[in-house]
Design a protein around this motif. Structure first.
Motif, PDB file in Angstrom:
ATOM      1  N   LYS A   1       2.173  -1.310 -13.593  1.00 22.12           N
ATOM      2  CA  LYS A   1       2.303  -1.018 -15.017  1.00 22.12           C
ATOM      3  C   LYS A   1       3.388  -1.927 -15.601  1.00 22.12           C
ATOM      4  O   LYS A   1       4.384  -2.206 -14.934  1.00 22.12           O
ATOM      5  CB  LYS A   1       2.716   0.442 -15.224  1.00 22.12           C
ATOM      6  CG  LYS A   1       1.591   1.415 -15.027  1.00 22.12           C
ATOM      7  CD  LYS A   1       1.895   2.761 -15.670  1.00 22.12           C
ATOM      8  CE  LYS A   1       2.753   3.618 -14.802  1.00 22.12           C
ATOM      9  NZ  LYS A   1       2.914   4.991 -15.310  1.00 22.12           N
TER      10      LYS A   1
ATOM     11  N   ASP B   1       0.821  -1.207   0.000  1.00 20.97           N
ATOM     12  CA  ASP B   1       0.000   0.000   0.000  1.00 20.97           C
ATOM     13  C   ASP B   1       0.858   1.261   0.000  1.00 20.97           C
ATOM     14  O   ASP B   1       0.480   2.292  -0.560  1.00 20.97           O
ATOM     15  CB  ASP B   1      -0.917  -0.036   1.233  1.00 20.97           C
ATOM     16  CG  ASP B   1      -2.007   1.009   1.151  1.00 20.97           C
ATOM     17  OD1 ASP B   1      -2.632   1.081   0.084  1.00 20.97           O
ATOM     18  OD2 ASP B   1      -2.220   1.745   2.124  1.00 20.97           O
TER      19      ASP B   1
ATOM     20  N   PRO C   1       3.929   3.516  -4.222  1.00 22.49           N
ATOM     21  CA  PRO C   1       3.046   4.156  -5.205  1.00 22.49           C
ATOM     22  C   PRO C   1       3.026   3.484  -6.570  1.00 22.49           C
ATOM     23  O   PRO C   1       2.099   3.704  -7.355  1.00 22.49           O
ATOM     24  CB  PRO C   1       3.603   5.578  -5.315  1.00 22.49           C
ATOM     25  CG  PRO C   1       4.994   5.501  -4.839  1.00 22.49           C
ATOM     26  CD  PRO C   1       5.058   4.379  -3.847  1.00 22.49           C
ATOM     27  N   LEU C   2       4.020   2.652  -6.852  1.00 26.97           N
ATOM     28  CA  LEU C   2       4.038   1.986  -8.165  1.00 26.97           C
ATOM     29  C   LEU C   2       3.123   0.763  -8.199  1.00 26.97           C
ATOM     30  O   LEU C   2       2.760   0.280  -9.264  1.00 26.97           O
ATOM     31  CB  LEU C   2       5.467   1.578  -8.532  1.00 26.97           C
ATOM     32  CG  LEU C   2       6.470   2.711  -8.714  1.00 26.97           C
ATOM     33  CD1 LEU C   2       7.823   2.157  -9.121  1.00 26.97           C
ATOM     34  CD2 LEU C   2       5.998   3.709  -9.757  1.00 26.97           C
ATOM     35  N   CYS C   3       2.780   0.239  -7.020  1.00 25.11           N
ATOM     36  CA  CYS C   3       1.872  -0.911  -6.971  1.00 25.11           C
ATOM     37  C   CYS C   3       0.439  -0.403  -7.119  1.00 25.11           C
ATOM     38  O   CYS C   3       0.044   0.542  -6.432  1.00 25.11           O
ATOM     39  CB  CYS C   3       2.009  -1.651  -5.648  1.00 25.11           C
ATOM     40  SG  CYS C   3       3.636  -2.336  -5.387  1.00 25.11           S
ATOM     41  N   LEU C   4      -0.295  -1.059  -7.984  1.00 24.18           N
ATOM     42  CA  LEU C   4      -1.649  -0.579  -8.255  1.00 24.18           C
ATOM     43  C   LEU C   4      -2.568  -0.817  -7.063  1.00 24.18           C
ATOM     44  O   LEU C   4      -2.510  -1.861  -6.416  1.00 24.18           O
ATOM     45  CB  LEU C   4      -2.229  -1.266  -9.485  1.00 24.18           C
ATOM     46  CG  LEU C   4      -1.540  -1.023 -10.826  1.00 24.18           C
ATOM     47  CD1 LEU C   4      -2.362  -1.634 -11.946  1.00 24.18           C
ATOM     48  CD2 LEU C   4      -1.336   0.453 -11.089  1.00 24.18           C
ATOM     49  N   ASP C   5      -3.385   0.169  -6.824  1.00 22.83           N
ATOM     50  CA  ASP C   5      -4.409   0.081  -5.789  1.00 22.83           C
ATOM     51  C   ASP C   5      -5.496  -0.919  -6.217  1.00 22.83           C
ATOM     52  O   ASP C   5      -5.999  -1.688  -5.425  1.00 22.83           O
ATOM     53  CB  ASP C   5      -4.976   1.510  -5.631  1.00 22.83           C
ATOM     54  CG  ASP C   5      -6.031   1.604  -4.580  1.00 22.83           C
ATOM     55  OD1 ASP C   5      -5.692   1.450  -3.407  1.00 22.83           O
ATOM     56  OD2 ASP C   5      -7.203   1.834  -4.947  1.00 22.83           O
ATOM     57  N   GLU C   6      -5.834  -0.864  -7.465  1.00 28.51           N
ATOM     58  CA  GLU C   6      -6.767  -1.808  -8.090  1.00 28.51           C
ATOM     59  C   GLU C   6      -6.166  -2.268  -9.410  1.00 28.51           C
ATOM     60  O   GLU C   6      -5.623  -1.431 -10.135  1.00 28.51           O
ATOM     61  CB  GLU C   6      -8.118  -1.135  -8.390  1.00 28.51           C
ATOM     62  CG  GLU C   6      -8.989  -0.892  -7.190  1.00 28.51           C
ATOM     63  CD  GLU C   6      -9.683  -2.146  -6.707  1.00 28.51           C
ATOM     64  OE1 GLU C   6      -9.724  -3.136  -7.476  1.00 28.51           O
ATOM     65  OE2 GLU C   6     -10.148  -2.141  -5.569  1.00 28.51           O
ATOM     66  N   PRO C   7      -6.188  -3.535  -9.720  1.00 25.80           N
ATOM     67  CA  PRO C   7      -6.666  -4.676  -8.966  1.00 25.80           C
ATOM     68  C   PRO C   7      -5.923  -4.803  -7.635  1.00 25.80           C
ATOM     69  O   PRO C   7      -4.696  -4.611  -7.598  1.00 25.80           O
ATOM     70  CB  PRO C   7      -6.355  -5.867  -9.872  1.00 25.80           C
ATOM     71  CG  PRO C   7      -6.167  -5.282 -11.233  1.00 25.80           C
ATOM     72  CD  PRO C   7      -5.664  -3.910 -11.044  1.00 25.80           C
TER      73      PRO C   7
END
Lengths: 266, 264
Positions: free
Chosen positions: A223, A191, A194-200
């Motif tokens: 991404k 969490d 910031p590079l890890c997607l919140d969704e999915p």
């Protein structure tokens, strides 16, 4: 013929030569124009195909015209073609197969130029898709030529087809650790990146109880261009986190029990 | 309150330290180049706002570092606010419904980008987010959709409840539900790059209002922009054009995917 050209006896040779050269120059010119005009607006694969198609069309038309001026009789060639068809058919079997496979690949489009694909254990970026073969550049900067026939039969993994990818990280923790707590810590860590997607949404999968450890898999989305950054960054962060929180990453171990009654007998 | 959005005058060899919320930015003016280095606090709610120019302190910021070389004739840098470069997907922290035949205006605080440019020529050096929200995917499946920034919001309905920070803008989303059933707002995409940015007399930054209308049959028919709530701040002036000018087709495209729930 050369003697005639040198002596200037036959002007049609000069004319044929001029037409061939003009055809070649015109073909290159058209190719360059397409390359510059469609630099931004067209897919590189489409552009590459269009360039090659028009180049060969113009150049071969010029050659055919030049041969006609020289008096070349196409009927002779067509007649001879019947005789050579069988021989050529056997000889060109692989080439024809590759050519047909290439046409299918171009129409089906399982990948495009600049995609990252894996085929038969080779992973590389697609440099070009030609009629007979496809060229890949591996991460070691080696050129790999894969015949189109092979690509038609093989399983192809295209890693860059979609804008986002899932990154799976295999982790092991000791049996004494609280799995729920570890799971929450891992999700919190993701969490904060910031590079890890919140969704999915990221998830932790319990893979099972193994000889020396409880195995987990942390799955996060990112991404496609951030794949390595996320993967490497998360491994570093997880190790730091586990060290800070005193979570043990176990080594393979075997528990040996010594039987007391056995010792007494001896 | 310290003014950050203005021209900053440097002398040769000057160092400046600028704190803009979670962002700490160091700028060094050398004989032939500008050196920018910056980092973000781990706390996104960091509220510091300060300008130290010239700054005598030794600074240790090496998270991000960029140099801009040239003849260096200009010694004045201009800081301007910008809206984010991607759409923002807002997700209410608690489950939120819009009742049938009702309308609400949600107020959301969005981080602004700091645009550093040469004051006279307008040459852009760098755009740096005051806070970089996490990425998210907005679409019906992992194959179709677009990358956006994710913001969790309290979905405040009163403008007076909004915290006012000079490095964040207030965006308003008006949702009109004409249907007979309630509307679940799980995630809403706000096309911030298509919106203009305004500044009020009191230095508050505001975007245009995004209006989403849901028809009686449950379909979404329109997404448009307006300046509905600006009057609460007195007169406002436009300070930034949309990054991507909104066209009718663009807004129509946004319409199809303005609200979403994903099922993977």
């Amino acid at each position: 013929m050369i003697e005639k050209i040198l002596t200037g006896e036959s002007s049609q040779y000069w004319k044929a030569l001029a037409i061939t050269l003009a055809g070649f120059i015109l073909a290159r010119l058209v190719k360059n124009i397409i390359h510059h005009w469609y630099q931004k607006n067209t897919l590189s694969q489409t552009k590459m195909l269009l360039e090659k198609f028009l180049f060969y069309l113009i150049f071969l038309s010029a050659v055919v015209w030049a041969l006609k001026i020289l008096g070349f009789d196409w009927k002779v060639l067509l007649g001879a073609a019947g005789v050579f068809t069988v021989a050529i058919g056997f000889a060109a079997q692989t080439s024809v197969s590759n050519l047909i496979s290439g046409i299918f690949l171009m129409s089906e489009r399982p990948f495009q130029v600049d995609d990252l694909i894996e085929v038969n254990g080779t992973t590389g970026i697609v440099l070009s898709i030609d009629f007979l073969s496809t060229r890949l550049r591996t991460f070691q900067n080696a050129l790999v030529r894969v015949p189109n026939e092979v690509l038609m039969k093989a399983e192809i993994k295209n890693y860059t087809r979609f804008p986002i990818r899932r990154i799976d990280l295999d982790l092991s923790i000791a049996y004494k650790e609280n799995m729920k707590e570890v799971k929450d810590l891992l999700l919190q860590l993701v969490d904060e990146n910031p590079l890890c997607l919140d969704e999915p949404a990221p998830l932790v999968i319990h893979k099972g109880f193994f000889d020396s450890s409880v195995n987990l898999m942390l799955c996060v989305w990112g991404k496609k261009e951030n794949f390595l950054t996320i993967r490497n960054g998360l491994f570093e962060d997880i190790k730091t986190l586990f060290e800070e929180k005193g979570i043990e990453i176990p080594f393979p171990q075997r528990v040996v029990y010594m039987r007391q009654d056995g010792l007494k007998k001896e | 309150m310290e003014r950050i959005w203005k021209e900053h005058h440097f002398k040769d060899g000057d160092k400046g330290l600028f704190s803009v919320g979670p962002l700490s930015l160091k700028i060094e003016s050398h004989a032939h180049d500008w050196v920018l280095s910056w980092k973000h606090s781990s706390n996104p709610l960091e509220e510091s706002l300060s300008v130290e120019l010239p700054c005598q302190c030794e600074l240790d910021i090496d998270d991000n570092y960029e140099r801009f070389g040239g003849q260096h004739r200009e010694r004045v840098l201009k800081f301007s606010p910008l809206l984010p470069d991607l759409p923002v997907v807002i997700r209410p922290e608690k489950t939120f419904y819009v009742l049938p035949k009702e309308e609400v205006i949600l107020f959301v605080s969005v981080p602004m980008w700091l645009k550093v440019s040469l004051a006279n020529s307008g040459t852009l050096l760098k755009e740096i987010p005051s806070y970089r929200p996490p990425d998210t995917w907005f679409g019906v499946s992992p194959n179709e959709g677009e990358i956006c920034y994710a913001i969790r919001t309290k979905a405040r309905l009163e403008l007076s409840d909004m915290p006012l920070r000079p490095y964040r803008a207030i965006a308003a989303i008006k949702v009109v539900n004409k249907a007979k059933d309630k509307l679940f707002l799980e995630r809403i995409k706000v096309p911030l790059p298509n919106l203009k940015l305004f500044e009020s007399e009191s230095g508050i930054y505001l975007t245009e209002t995004v209006v989403i209308e849901r028809e009686k049959d449950g379909t979404f028919v329109d997404v448009k922009t307006a300046r509905g709530f600006h009057k609460d701040f007195g007169s406002t002036k436009k300070i930034a054009e949309p990054r991507i000018p909104p066209t009718s087709s663009l807004m129509r495209k946004a319409l199809g995917s303005v609200l979403s729930s994903m099922d993977f």
